[in-house]
Scaffold this active site. Structure first.
Site, short mmCIF file in Angstrom:
data_model
loop_
_atom_site.label_atom_id
_atom_site.label_comp_id
_atom_site.label_asym_id
_atom_site.label_seq_id
_atom_site.Cartn_x
_atom_site.Cartn_y
_atom_site.Cartn_z
N GLY A 58 -8.88 -2.69 1.36
CA GLY A 58 -8.51 -3.44 2.56
C GLY A 58 -7.00 -3.45 2.66
N ALA A 59 -6.48 -3.08 3.81
CA ALA A 59 -5.04 -2.89 3.94
C ALA A 59 -4.20 -4.05 3.39
CB ALA A 59 -4.70 -2.59 5.40
N ARG A 104 -3.01 5.52 -2.32
CA ARG A 104 -3.79 5.82 -1.10
C ARG A 104 -2.80 5.99 0.06
NH1 ARG A 104 -8.71 1.96 0.17
NH2 ARG A 104 -9.40 3.79 1.37
N ASP A 252 -5.84 -0.16 9.49
CA ASP A 252 -5.06 0.22 8.31
C ASP A 252 -3.67 0.68 8.68
OD1 ASP A 252 -8.10 0.65 7.69
OD2 ASP A 252 -7.07 0.37 5.76
N ASN A 262 -8.46 3.14 11.40
CA ASN A 262 -9.34 2.22 10.68
C ASN A 262 -10.46 3.03 10.06
OD1 ASN A 262 -9.97 -0.65 10.09
ND2 ASN A 262 -11.80 -0.26 11.33
C1 LIG Z 1 -8.35 -6.03 6.67
S1 LIG Z 1 -7.97 -4.37 6.55
C2 LIG Z 1 -9.55 -3.74 6.27
C3 LIG Z 1 -9.63 -2.29 6.57
O1 LIG Z 1 -9.47 -1.53 5.35
C4 LIG Z 1 -10.68 -0.84 5.13
O2 LIG Z 1 -10.53 0.38 4.50
P1 LIG Z 1 -10.90 0.51 2.92
O3 LIG Z 1 -12.20 -0.21 2.72
O4 LIG Z 1 -11.00 2.02 2.71
O5 LIG Z 1 -9.73 -0.10 2.20
C5 LIG Z 1 -11.23 -0.65 6.52
O6 LIG Z 1 -10.53 0.36 7.22
C6 LIG Z 1 -11.00 -2.01 7.09
O7 LIG Z 1 -11.06 -2.13 8.47
#
Ligand SMILES: CSC[C@H]1O[C@H](OP(=O)(O)O)[C@H](O)[C@@H]1O
Length: 361
Positions: A58-59, A104, A252, A262
């Protein structure tokens, strides 16, 4: 009857200890929802690996984890009886920052947080290594605290836009597990529920890593928010059936014109919302904006290993040797976004002028 918005009882990450011996306690999100397991991020390598393997994800959460990762990464310099020069400290800070920045590529919060930590050293060129280590921990804690306040603002602003008495579709996971607080898009869902808006959340499972099925459903059910899990391919059908009054997702990296990268599948949801004339909202803190980029096509999109698709959970589902394309993100162009919710205000319509106006940039 409205309920008060309670912070989640769990925290994706939690710092424990002081600047020399502390560590970052992380929920290992790869084993949720069946196991609530913590890992002790007591080396920068463990934190790097946790980010890479989406144990922490999550960003905003990635940014907070990297900030603490810098503190942890510099701890080995401080051995009993050893004097640490400022020159050596600065060299190691640059090394650890570069290392974490390679975990990442898409979530700009990672780089934003690392740069904020590096700025502390630039702002204090004369202080000792020990003093700077303490200041770095304070900065990481400030980033975490600010993130919690940001989530509350996103929740308030986002909930104000969500329609009542209808279904709200969301994609991937944007809750407490993706932030240091109550989430981004998820916070809007929680605030709308608490305000008595009678929403029902439709959570896309979000292949291939199933953040929606595993994490968003877990968070929604923890909070008693009415919800239904659907496959990604069902999003259009539930819209066609009139079940969805709005969609809200996280981000993101968002460009100056408002193109929002995203989780993969976001572009499809945006196109479906456009076709069905359903509001499509993006919720993200100002730290998710990258104003050095104008177009979404310039956002670096992470490509991940093929086994995430061919062997989910270790079970082979595709022929050995199958070709696989596995981008972890795509982007919704500004033209398909109804509004972008930030902690500084709501960007609507989504134009570069309005992005800069709301962000004050
Ligand atoms: C609140 S930011 C969440 C955002 O990050 C996620 O990606 P990942 O699970 O690969 O870190 C996803 O894009 C979410 O919307």
């Amino acid at each position: 009857m409205s309920n008060s918005v309670s912070l989640p009882s769990y925290r994706a990450l939690e710092w424990q200890g002081d600047e020399l011996t502390g560590s970052l306690k992380l929920i290992d999100q790869t084993v949720l929802p069946t196991q609530l397991k913590h890992i002790d991020g007591n080396t920068v390598e463990l934190i790097w690996e946790a980010i890479k393997q989406l144990k922490v994800r999550g960003a905003p959460a990635i940014g907070v984890a990297a900030a603490y990762g810098i503190v942890v990464g510099l701890q080995p310099l401080f051995q009993p009886g050893a004097e640490v020069s400022r020159e050596e400290f600065d060299r190691q800070l640059a090394r650890v920052a570069k290392y974490l920045a390679e975990s990442r590529p898409t979530a700009v919060n990672l780089f934003w947080a690392i740069q904020r930590m590096e700025q502390v050293a630039k702002d204090h060129p004369q202080c000792s290594a020990a003093d700077l280590q303490q200041r770095l921990l304070l900065e990481a804690q400030a980033i975490e605290t600010e993130d919690r306040a940001m989530c509350a603002r996103l929740g308030e602003f986002g909930a104000s836009l969500l329609p009542a008495n209808t279904g709200i579709l969301t994609h991937c996971n944007t809750g407490g597990l993706a932030t240091a607080g109550d989430g981004t898009a998820f916070a809007a869902l929680a605030h709308a529920h608490a305000a008595g808006k009678q929403i029902h959340v439709y959570a896309d499972e979000t292949r291939p890593l199933l953040q929606g099925a595993r994490l968003t459903m877990w968070e929604l059910m923890q909070r008693g928010i009415p919800c239904t899990l659907i496959t990604d391919s069902m999003a259009g059908q539930v819209m066609k059936e009139g079940r969805i009054g709005a969609a809200i997702i996280g981000a993101d990296r968002i460009t100056a014109r408002g193109d929002a990268a995203n989780k993969i599948g976001t572009y499809s949801v945006a196109v479906l919302c456009h076709y069905h004339k359903i509001p499509f909202y993006v919720s993200a803190p100002s730290s998710t904006f990258d104003l050095t980029l104008l177009e979404g096509k310039s956002i670096p999109i992470e490509e991940r290993v093929s086994t995430e698709i061919t062997h989910p959970g270790g079970v082979q589902l595709a022929p050995t040797g199958a070709n696989v394309y596995n981008p972890a993100f795509d982007f919704a162009p500004a033209e398909l976004i109804t509004a972008i919710i930030t902690e500084k205000g709501i960007i609507q319509p989504v134009t570069e002028a309005n992005v800069r106006k709301v962000l004050g940039a």
